[in-house]
Design an enzyme around this catalytic site. Structure first.
Site, short mmCIF file in Angstrom:
data_model
loop_
_atom_site.label_atom_id
_atom_site.label_comp_id
_atom_site.label_asym_id
_atom_site.label_seq_id
_atom_site.Cartn_x
_atom_site.Cartn_y
_atom_site.Cartn_z
N CYS A 108 0.86 -1.19 0.00
CA CYS A 108 0.00 0.00 0.00
C CYS A 108 0.89 1.24 0.00
CB CYS A 108 -0.88 -0.02 1.24
SG CYS A 108 -1.58 1.61 1.61
N GLU A 143 8.53 0.73 -11.80
CA GLU A 143 7.22 0.77 -12.45
C GLU A 143 6.08 0.95 -11.46
OE1 GLU A 143 7.03 -2.68 -15.02
OE2 GLU A 143 8.10 -1.61 -16.59
N CYS A 150 -7.45 0.27 0.39
CA CYS A 150 -7.47 -0.21 1.78
C CYS A 150 -7.98 0.87 2.74
CB CYS A 150 -6.07 -0.69 2.18
SG CYS A 150 -4.96 0.64 2.66
N GLU A 300 14.85 -0.03 -19.76
CA GLU A 300 14.71 -1.42 -20.16
C GLU A 300 14.31 -1.45 -21.63
OE1 GLU A 300 11.99 -3.52 -17.59
OE2 GLU A 300 12.84 -2.64 -15.78
#
Ligand code: GLA
Ligand code: ZN
Length: 669
Positions: A108, A143, A150, A300
């Site tokens: 979270c 990423e 929550c 990447e």
């Protein structure tokens, strides 16, 4: 300096192998590695006990071969000791279920305890490596993404709303909570939009998406602050996910970073298509450059077939190099391939690197090694050269979020709509910038604002200033529909853009998947024997000063305007009242370019991509042949090739040949 390198995971391989890896990297022409972004378990094997010895040894070996190092903060993959027995650290999904341990990105973003652990690992890495001579920069986390619903986030959302609206009256008013009796009497009553609550109030849902995005921005900022304090000489970045990722406001996420880096995969395991559409990689790169309006790194770049459960179609010989050059053609100042060696273990066992599982250099290694030699020659000429398009495509994350909440039509997908418009210009060899709706537009002659759904006064003024000063603005359906709170405006559509476009939407028609309407073009320069059809959506337009460019031919609104052109100030506004598909934009693109006085870079076949970068007044031209067949292009001037070795540097002019899946990088002389 142009950085060229690879993502490496020494912690996943025996230490005896590291020197051989470093030697092979140097052999490929690499000068940079990214390390450690998933190594938390090894860097902090127990709470508060840090171990950097192994990473120091790995860096020493790599630096011995001339590598510079970008370190990742490892917060995307928390170790089991941290997560076990603390269920409240795990993200809650939109369906109300908590994720469990076993993948990554489980946390979270708002949990104070996760913040504490984050501060611990980031501070100790930053103090340990702040003055290391081989380390040049940092990638924060990996990423960012995934929404959390929550209770901790629910509470933080209420606080966020309190500071946005100040009073509950204001919030109730903006969201229109008298609808279905949602009037909130206490901040604590405001829910998060779980799917179990059914279709939410669009105002609440949009604010929640903005809040989640802000949560990651704040979590990233916490790490930025630590790194700035201890590593003043290092750059800080994050690896973004191109055009496709749509859960974060990437402009916000990029704002306090030194540079944008991103992950560029053209063939993913999830898409088993035989052919790759190169315009997608181009749009992704332009989007990434647009976040800060500055050159970027590719952290990447695809190194082989991708694969978790499924193994993707392999990149054909030449494609890896071609795609890496495509990144460079759109503004990359560094390229790192993902990954070095294909993992033997773990979820990404089939995500192939430059070396195969057995550690041998693959044909892919040889291909990139060739590129390494080219970059040694050309990198210095390319590094820092800027991209300067005359056309901008406006990408709004508010619109993206709003269309996630209300799609409007099941065939309509905002990112595809942008891509279709983009592709019509890409195919004509016209470079584009991707820009935020409130960005300074004075550098452009043509601005495309597709489905610009939410329009604030600021954005309306920005567009109006641009047109006043002589720009050509293109709007499409579903523009100007909403205010900033995601309520529908209280005026004729396109709302705040109606005056500018000289047109009003009299009625709109959302079409069934199988339905079409015909278009008849009234301007002679657009007359065509096979006009494109209107699909998905038809705005029935009422001109209010604008001239009619095309009208519908069928159904009860036959003869009514579909596309209009308005003169406003020194500029013009084109309103395209149907969403349609690619063919509409292909029909209109040439005309729009001539309205704006923008010319293509070169005349070349479709399937050949052309871009330019500017090193001061020196022009670099990139010609990429994505096809299977050799192509000819006619140059507009004399150039030298930057990729060939000394023997090949005689100037070229006139018609040149580009072999299949090959690239020319030329400098005008
Ligand atoms: C992303 C991640 C990498 C890896 C690759 C391949 O881009 O950043 O860690 O997972 O995808 O799946
Ligand atoms: Zn949460």
């Amino acid at each position: 300096m142009f950085y060229f390198g690879v993502d490496y995971y020494p912690e996943q391989w025996p230490e005896e192998r590291w020197p051989e890896d470093a030697r092979l990297m140097a052999g490929a022409g690499f000068n940079v590695v990214r390390l450690a972004e998933f190594a938390w378990a090894r860097l902090e094997p127990q709470a508060g006990r840090y171990d950097f010895d192994w990473l120091d040894r790995a860096i020493a070996i790599l630096a011995g071969q001339g590598m510079r190092v970008v370190l990742g903060t490892p917060t995307a993959s928390p170790p089991p000791w941290l997560m076990t027995g603390q269920p409240e650290l795990f993200r809650v999904r939109e369906d109300g279920r908590r994720v469990t341990y076993g993948n990554r990105r489980e946390y979270c973003p708002n949990h104070p305890l996760y913040h504490d652990y984050t501060r611990g690992i980031v501070t100790s890495m930053a103090t340990h490596y702040g003055a290391h001579p081989a380390v040049i920069g940092w990638q924060i986390d990996n990423e960012f993404g995934d929404r959390c619903y929550c209770p901790v986030c629910a509470h933080a959302f209420q606080q966020w709303l309190r500071s946005r609206y100040q009073s509950l009256d204001e919030l109730n008013q903006q969201w229109g909570t008298m609808f279905w009796s949602h009037r909130y009497g206490d901040w604590a009553e405001i829910p998060v939009p779980l799917t179990t609550g059914g279709s939410p109030n669009p105002g609440l849902a949009l604010d929640f998406y903005r809040f989640v995005s802000d949560s990651y921005v704040a979590y990233q900022q916490m790490q930025i602050d630590i790194l700035r304090r201890h590593c003043p000489g290092h750059f800080i970045t994050h690896n973004f996910m191109g055009f496709k990722y749509d859960r974060l406001n990437y402009y916000d996420l990029a704002r306090n970073l030194d540079l944008v880096a991103w992950d560029n995969y053209q063939r993913m395991q999830w898409q088993m298509q035989a052919e790759v559409d190169p315009s997608q990689g181009a749009l992704a790169a332009d989007t990434m450059r647009g976040l800060k309006r500055q050159n970027f790194w590719v952290m990447e770049q695809q190194a082989g077939p991708g694969g978790w459960e499924i193994v993707s179609v392999p990149p054909r010989p030449g494609e890896l190099r071609l795609w890496a050059y495509q990144s460079i053609a759109h503004g990359a100042d560094a390229i790192l391939f993902f990954r070095w060696r294909t993992a033997r273990f773990g979820t990404e066992q089939y995500w192939h690197g430059l070396l195969d599982h057995d550690g041998r250099p693959s044909r892919r290694y040889e291909e990139i090694k060739r590129m390494g030699a080219e970059i040694k020659r050309a990198g210095g000429h390319i590094y820092g050269a800027t991209v300067r398009p005359a056309v901008a495509l406006l990408l709004s994350y508010d619109a993206r979020f709003a269309f996630q909440i209300q799609q409007n039509n099941p065939q309509f997908y905002y990112p595809d709509h942008l891509h279709q418009l983009y592709r019509a210009f890409y195919q004509r060899h016209v470079p584009l910038d991707v820009a935020a709706p409130a960005a300074d537009l004075s550098a452009y002659r043509l601005v495309l604002a597709p489905a610009l759904h939410l329009v604030s006064e600021t954005v309306a003024d920005n567009l109006s200033r641009f047109v006043q000063a002589g720009g050509v603005l293109v709007l499409t359906s579903r523009s100007g529909v909403k205010d900033e709170a995601n309520a529908v405006v209280n005026r004729p559509l396109p709302g705040l853009l109606a005056e500018l476009s000289g047109v009003e939407v009299d009625e709109y028609v959302s079409l069934a998947a199988e339905s079409r309407n015909g278009l008849e073009f009234l301007l002679p320069e657009l007359a065509t024997a096979h006009p494109p059809e209107a699909t998905i959506w038809c705005d029935v337009l009422k001109p209010n000063g604008a001239t009619v460019v095309a009208r519908y031919t069928r159904d009860y609104y036959a003869g009514k305007p579909a596309i209009t052109l308005n003169q406003f100030g020194q500029g013009k506004v084109v309103y395209i009242g149907t969403l349609g598909n690619g063919p509409i934009y292909e029909t209109l693109a040439g005309w729009l370019l001539s309205l704006a006085g923008v010319r293509r870079l070169l005349a070349a076949a479709a399937g050949v991509e052309v871009t330019e970068r500017w090193q001061g007044e020196r022009r670099l031209l990139f010609v990429l042949n994505h096809g299977e067949r050799e192509q000819e292009v006619t140059l507009d001037s004399r150039y030298v090739s930057l990729l060939d070795d000394a023997a090949g540097t005689a100037p070229v002019e006139g018609t040149v040949t580009v072999p299949p899946r090959d690239v020319l990088v030329l400098e005008r002389v």
